[in-house]
Motif scaffolding. Structure first.
Motif, PDB file in Angstrom:
ATOM      1  N   THR A  61     -12.484   3.129   9.228  1.00 21.68           N
ATOM      2  CA  THR A  61     -11.811   1.445   8.586  1.00 21.68           C
ATOM      3  C   THR A  61     -12.862   1.553   8.177  1.00 21.68           C
ATOM      4  O   THR A  61     -13.335   0.686   6.966  1.00 21.68           O
ATOM      5  N   TYR A  62     -13.987   1.686   8.194  1.00 25.96           N
ATOM      6  CA  TYR A  62     -15.641   1.218   7.585  1.00 25.96           C
ATOM      7  C   TYR A  62     -15.252   1.917   5.963  1.00 25.96           C
ATOM      8  O   TYR A  62     -15.909   0.640   5.759  1.00 25.96           O
ATOM      9  N   ALA A  63     -15.273   2.768   6.307  1.00 25.07           N
ATOM     10  CA  ALA A  63     -15.681   4.012   5.083  1.00 25.07           C
ATOM     11  C   ALA A  63     -14.460   4.076   4.055  1.00 25.07           C
ATOM     12  O   ALA A  63     -14.555   3.739   2.835  1.00 25.07           O
ATOM     13  N   SER A  64     -13.508   3.642   4.644  1.00 29.00           N
ATOM     14  CA  SER A  64     -11.813   3.556   3.200  1.00 29.00           C
ATOM     15  C   SER A  64     -12.567   2.222   2.994  1.00 29.00           C
ATOM     16  O   SER A  64     -11.982   1.923   1.752  1.00 29.00           O
ATOM     17  N   LEU A  65     -12.851   1.250   3.528  1.00 31.28           N
ATOM     18  CA  LEU A  65     -12.836   0.192   2.979  1.00 31.28           C
ATOM     19  C   LEU A  65     -13.855  -0.414   2.110  1.00 31.28           C
ATOM     20  O   LEU A  65     -14.283  -1.102   0.821  1.00 31.28           O
ATOM     21  N   PHE A  66     -15.336  -0.139   2.629  1.00 33.50           N
ATOM     22  CA  PHE A  66     -16.838  -0.165   1.685  1.00 33.50           C
ATOM     23  C   PHE A  66     -17.053   0.997   1.127  1.00 33.50           C
ATOM     24  O   PHE A  66     -17.834   0.936   0.493  1.00 33.50           O
ATOM     25  N   GLU A  67     -16.710   2.098   0.907  1.00 34.95           N
ATOM     26  CA  GLU A  67     -17.009   3.201   0.745  1.00 34.95           C
ATOM     27  C   GLU A  67     -15.836   4.049  -0.040  1.00 34.95           C
ATOM     28  O   GLU A  67     -15.657   5.329   0.253  1.00 34.95           O
ATOM     29  N   SER A  68     -14.676   3.310  -0.642  1.00 34.81           N
ATOM     30  CA  SER A  68     -13.623   3.528  -1.014  1.00 34.81           C
ATOM     31  C   SER A  68     -13.856   4.638  -2.288  1.00 34.81           C
ATOM     32  O   SER A  68     -12.792   5.453  -2.732  1.00 34.81           O
ATOM     33  N   ASN A  69     -15.332   4.768  -2.725  1.00 28.53           N
ATOM     34  CA  ASN A  69     -15.309   5.808  -3.962  1.00 28.53           C
ATOM     35  C   ASN A  69     -15.438   6.903  -3.416  1.00 28.53           C
ATOM     36  O   ASN A  69     -15.316   8.097  -4.065  1.00 28.53           O
ATOM     37  N   TYR A  70     -15.876   7.226  -1.632  1.00 28.40           N
ATOM     38  CA  TYR A  70     -15.833   8.836  -1.592  1.00 28.40           C
ATOM     39  C   TYR A  70     -14.877   9.004  -0.809  1.00 28.40           C
ATOM     40  O   TYR A  70     -14.823  10.359  -0.259  1.00 28.40           O
ATOM     41  N   TYR A  71     -13.920   8.217   0.063  1.00 29.88           N
ATOM     42  CA  TYR A  71     -12.724   8.117   0.906  1.00 29.88           C
ATOM     43  C   TYR A  71     -11.661   8.064   0.278  1.00 29.88           C
ATOM     44  O   TYR A  71     -11.853   6.676  -0.679  1.00 29.88           O
ATOM     45  N   ARG A  72     -10.478   9.014   0.160  1.00 30.63           N
ATOM     46  CA  ARG A  72      -8.690   8.033  -0.249  1.00 30.63           C
ATOM     47  C   ARG A  72      -8.318   8.139   0.918  1.00 30.63           C
ATOM     48  O   ARG A  72      -8.348   9.391   1.643  1.00 30.63           O
ATOM     49  N   ILE A  73      -7.622   7.470   1.214  1.00 28.88           N
ATOM     50  CA  ILE A  73      -6.483   6.959   2.098  1.00 28.88           C
ATOM     51  C   ILE A  73      -5.266   7.643   1.974  1.00 28.88           C
ATOM     52  O   ILE A  73      -4.571   7.209   0.607  1.00 28.88           O
ATOM     53  N   ILE A  74      -4.367   8.426   2.714  1.00 31.31           N
ATOM     54  CA  ILE A  74      -3.245   9.023   2.363  1.00 31.31           C
ATOM     55  C   ILE A  74      -2.260   8.709   3.056  1.00 31.31           C
ATOM     56  O   ILE A  74      -2.592   9.290   4.685  1.00 31.31           O
ATOM     57  N   MET A  75      -1.999   8.132   3.107  1.00 31.65           N
ATOM     58  CA  MET A  75      -0.800   7.214   4.347  1.00 31.65           C
ATOM     59  C   MET A  75       0.595   8.130   4.791  1.00 31.65           C
ATOM     60  O   MET A  75       0.879   9.584   4.501  1.00 31.65           O
ATOM     61  N   ASN A  76       0.993   8.649   6.460  1.00 35.12           N
ATOM     62  CA  ASN A  76       1.751   9.260   6.362  1.00 35.12           C
ATOM     63  C   ASN A  76       3.232   8.614   5.406  1.00 35.12           C
ATOM     64  O   ASN A  76       3.904   9.324   6.179  1.00 35.12           O
ATOM     65  N   SER A  77       3.179   7.659   5.148  1.00 28.50           N
ATOM     66  CA  SER A  77       4.594   7.284   3.591  1.00 28.50           C
ATOM     67  C   SER A  77       4.713   7.515   2.830  1.00 28.50           C
ATOM     68  O   SER A  77       5.312   7.407   1.936  1.00 28.50           O
ATOM     69  N   ASP A  78       3.431   8.795   2.723  1.00 30.95           N
ATOM     70  CA  ASP A  78       2.903   8.771   1.361  1.00 30.95           C
ATOM     71  C   ASP A  78       3.870  10.687   1.840  1.00 30.95           C
ATOM     72  O   ASP A  78       2.926  11.261   1.669  1.00 30.95           O
ATOM     73  N   THR A  79       4.449  10.520   0.884  1.00 29.88           N
ATOM     74  CA  THR A  79       5.395  12.097   0.950  1.00 29.88           C
ATOM     75  C   THR A  79       4.725  13.112   0.127  1.00 29.88           C
ATOM     76  O   THR A  79       5.031  14.442   0.048  1.00 29.88           O
ATOM     77  N   ARG A  80       3.602  12.756  -0.182  1.00 24.60           N
ATOM     78  CA  ARG A  80       2.752  14.264  -1.377  1.00 24.60           C
ATOM     79  C   ARG A  80       2.169  14.687   0.076  1.00 24.60           C
ATOM     80  O   ARG A  80       1.478  16.182   0.182  1.00 24.60           O
ATOM     81  N   GLY A  81       1.813  13.889   0.974  1.00 22.70           N
ATOM     82  CA  GLY A  81       1.075  14.744   2.058  1.00 22.70           C
ATOM     83  C   GLY A  81      -0.641  14.843   1.895  1.00 22.70           C
ATOM     84  O   GLY A  81      -0.874  14.518   0.659  1.00 22.70           O
ATOM     85  N   ALA A  82      -0.967  14.881   2.510  1.00 23.90           N
ATOM     86  CA  ALA A  82      -2.109  15.994   2.921  1.00 23.90           C
ATOM     87  C   ALA A  82      -3.258  16.542   3.947  1.00 23.90           C
ATOM     88  O   ALA A  82      -2.370  16.788   4.697  1.00 23.90           O
ATOM     89  N   VAL A  83      -3.433  17.799   3.569  1.00 28.14           N
ATOM     90  CA  VAL A  83      -3.841  18.942   4.651  1.00 28.14           C
ATOM     91  C   VAL A  83      -4.564  19.030   5.573  1.00 28.14           C
ATOM     92  O   VAL A  83      -5.403  18.206   5.048  1.00 28.14           O
TER      93      VAL A  83
END
Length: 292
Positions: A177-199
């Motif tokens: 949570t901290y990383a995604s909010l305050f260091e978003s240049n380095y982290y990408r959220i991929i939600m379970n609702s994102d049908t592109r998926g993530a490995v």
């Protein structure tokens, strides 16, 4: 079993005060694993000892003290890798987006996380059961500093003592949570609702079918199981404990394993051979414990 140990250092963090942990560590060193013995937190001398769940959680917040790597991937004590971990494509979003992938779902299953962070968090990064959890080396110190400030200048350990009392927290959700909010240049959220998926290449406790698919897709071993094609559709892209259906899942799985096969060609043949032997043992319900 599924790591290029010439590229990724496999580190076991053990309790320094435990005789049994030192015996285990001595054995693991003989197999060329890295070992760090971590002292019990200083605050236990006055606040009481912490064991099990809390000890592991506390330790995770200090991983930068234990490794100098630019990126640190953490796996729970009951976690496992179920297929070969490509050192790039299992961590980062893409060639064009070199941010660390974080795979959350909406919800809040660990109600003390908002106490630790001092704000309401709406995403759960732990409940999806994906491993390893990767973070930049700098993120650990940055998070501790943030929590110290959010707790009016208290030390991180003092804050930890308070928000860990009911064990209703997840170190990974707090970090992510901290990383995604305050260091978003380095982290990408991929939600379970994102049908592109993530490995993802690991999980807690694991499923036997995942290992069988991992052996088949990575090393072409055990591919005669007729159930594998159907199970393979969500093998890498799955989010546990939630509904998820990726678009073009087969193509994405195939693309990942194409990268894996190219990478394996560059690895020393004896390392690949050892991985294949481990798969063969597993598929025949056998194992060779390295430390007993």
């Amino acid at each position: 079993m599924f790591v290029d140990r010439n590229t990724i250092d496999v580190l076991f963090v053990l309790d320094d005060e435990s005789r049994e942990d030192h015996i285990l560590g001595d054995c693991l060193k003989k197999h060329n694993y890295s070992i760090k013995y971590e002292a019990s937190p200083a605050f236990t001398k006055t606040k009481g000892n912490i064991k099990g769940y809390d000890r592991q959680q506390w330790s995770t917040f200090y991983m930068d003290y234990l490794s100098n790597s630019d990126y640190i991937g953490v796996i729970d004590a009951d976690g496992m890798l179920f297929t070969f971990m490509h050192p790039f494509y299992s961590i980062f979003a893409s060639n064009d987006d070199k941010r660390i992938m974080l795979k959350p779902m909406a919800g809040d299953h660990y109600h003390e996380d908002k106490l630790a962070l001092k704000f309401d968090n709406t995403l759960d990064f732990m409940w999806t059961n994906r491993m390893p959890m990767w973070y930049r080396w700098e993120t650990y110190q940055n998070l501790r500093n943030y929590i110290s400030l959010a707790w009016n200048g208290s030390s991180f350990d003092d804050a930890f003592i308070e928000f860990s009392k009911n064990q209703g927290y997840s170190q990974f959700t707090i970090l992510s949570t901290y990383a995604s909010l305050f260091e978003s240049n380095y982290y990408r959220i991929i939600m379970n609702s994102d049908t592109r998926g993530a490995v993802s290449v690991g999980s807690n406790r694991g499923r036997e079918a995942d290992i069988r698919i991992g052996c088949c897709r990575s090393f072409h071993i055990g591919c005669n199981d007729t159930s594998l094609p159907e199970l393979n559709k969500d093998h890498l892209l799955r989010y546990d404990n939630t509904e998820f259906a990726a678009i073009n899942a087969t193509e994405k799985n195939d693309a990942y394993y194409a990268y894996v096969h190219e990478y394996l060609k560059q690895m020393p043949s004896y390392m690949v051979s050892n991985m294949k032997k481990s798969c063969e043992l597993f598929l025949n319900n056998k194992s060779i414990p390295i430390c007993i």
